[in-house]
Design a protein around this motif. Sequence first.
Motif, PDB file in Angstrom:
ATOM      1  N   HIS A   7      30.686 -16.779 -67.428  1.00 31.06           N
ATOM      2  CA  HIS A   7      30.108 -17.793 -66.543  1.00 31.06           C
ATOM      3  C   HIS A   7      28.591 -17.680 -66.497  1.00 31.06           C
ATOM      4  O   HIS A   7      28.012 -16.631 -66.795  1.00 31.06           O
ATOM      5  CB  HIS A   7      30.715 -17.663 -65.151  1.00 31.06           C
ATOM      6  N   ARG A   8      27.961 -18.782 -66.128  1.00 34.87           N
ATOM      7  CA  ARG A   8      26.505 -18.848 -66.177  1.00 34.87           C
ATOM      8  C   ARG A   8      25.887 -17.778 -65.279  1.00 34.87           C
ATOM      9  O   ARG A   8      26.473 -17.340 -64.284  1.00 34.87           O
ATOM     10  CB  ARG A   8      26.006 -20.241 -65.772  1.00 34.87           C
ATOM     11  N   ALA A   9      24.693 -17.353 -65.646  1.00 40.42           N
ATOM     12  CA  ALA A   9      23.979 -16.351 -64.864  1.00 40.42           C
ATOM     13  C   ALA A   9      23.811 -16.834 -63.435  1.00 40.42           C
ATOM     14  O   ALA A   9      23.553 -18.015 -63.184  1.00 40.42           O
ATOM     15  CB  ALA A   9      22.611 -16.076 -65.489  1.00 40.42           C
ATOM     16  N   THR A  27      26.208 -16.729 -61.151  1.00 39.30           N
ATOM     17  CA  THR A  27      27.491 -17.072 -60.548  1.00 39.30           C
ATOM     18  C   THR A  27      27.877 -16.035 -59.499  1.00 39.30           C
ATOM     19  O   THR A  27      27.802 -14.832 -59.738  1.00 39.30           O
ATOM     20  CB  THR A  27      28.586 -17.147 -61.629  1.00 39.30           C
ATOM     21  N   ARG A  65      26.748 -10.575 -65.518  1.00 42.05           N
ATOM     22  CA  ARG A  65      27.497 -11.828 -65.474  1.00 42.05           C
ATOM     23  C   ARG A  65      28.982 -11.537 -65.289  1.00 42.05           C
ATOM     24  O   ARG A  65      29.402 -10.380 -65.232  1.00 42.05           O
ATOM     25  CB  ARG A  65      27.210 -12.655 -66.740  1.00 42.05           C
TER      26      ARG A  65
END
Length: 259
Positions: free
Chosen positions: A20-22, A24, A61
Amino acid sequence: MLTRSGAQIDVVGDVVHKLHRAGTDPRALTVRLRIAARLAASGPGCLLAPLRDHPDPVGDRWRTRWPLVETVAQEPDRLPWEAAARLLATLHAESPQGPERRLPHGWPARLRRSVNRARLLGGGVVYAAAAALPEAAWRTGSADRPAVLVHGDWHLGQLGRRMPDSPWLLIDIDDLGVGDPAWDLARPAGFWAAGLIPDEDWAVFLDAYRDAGGVALPAAPADPWPVLEPFARAAVVHAAANHPDDDLLVAACARMTGR
């Protein structure tokens, strides 16, 4: 490896690993995973179940694991608008439980991120359209509207199925949360208003959602547009901010402000 909205997706055999994107929030992500697992295990099911109901740390992450699914092929005469509408109506019938009640869906936050990027890149038309959006477009919900589980980033690319004859399910829970269900109709409504979705497809989607008891809209024959308009406009602004070279989207933003 695929990259999508800051996330990285790797497929290993029949397992999808999503990094998942940084930034999150792992606590919110865990709640979202458990919602998906709960809904997949109960009732008619509308969300794809994760393979684990908690994320794994990967550096700074977080990674989740999912079964591999087939997504919607971009064949205009075979798009599953009716099935999609019924899935959304099913999701919107679900009441949030426990910690789920404190989890807002992600649409407005994602809109803000996109608009800020457009401003920094000099997207004056898009930024002006964003500035003209009504207040409802910046909130997850309102006191006079239903507060239910919302996908938070719905479009036809967010459908998946395990086999060609399996039912479609909603996938991608990154923005799942509580709020106004009209947000899940925002993108098809906005794209239809911008001339990007045929009238027939929009009518099928709208009728199927209402027939399934979807709570986002008043029952037919009431006009759905007063409810949908703020969210439809927000969806077009968001899309134009992410695709500044799309002349149709930018032109739709220009019409919002009379430019």
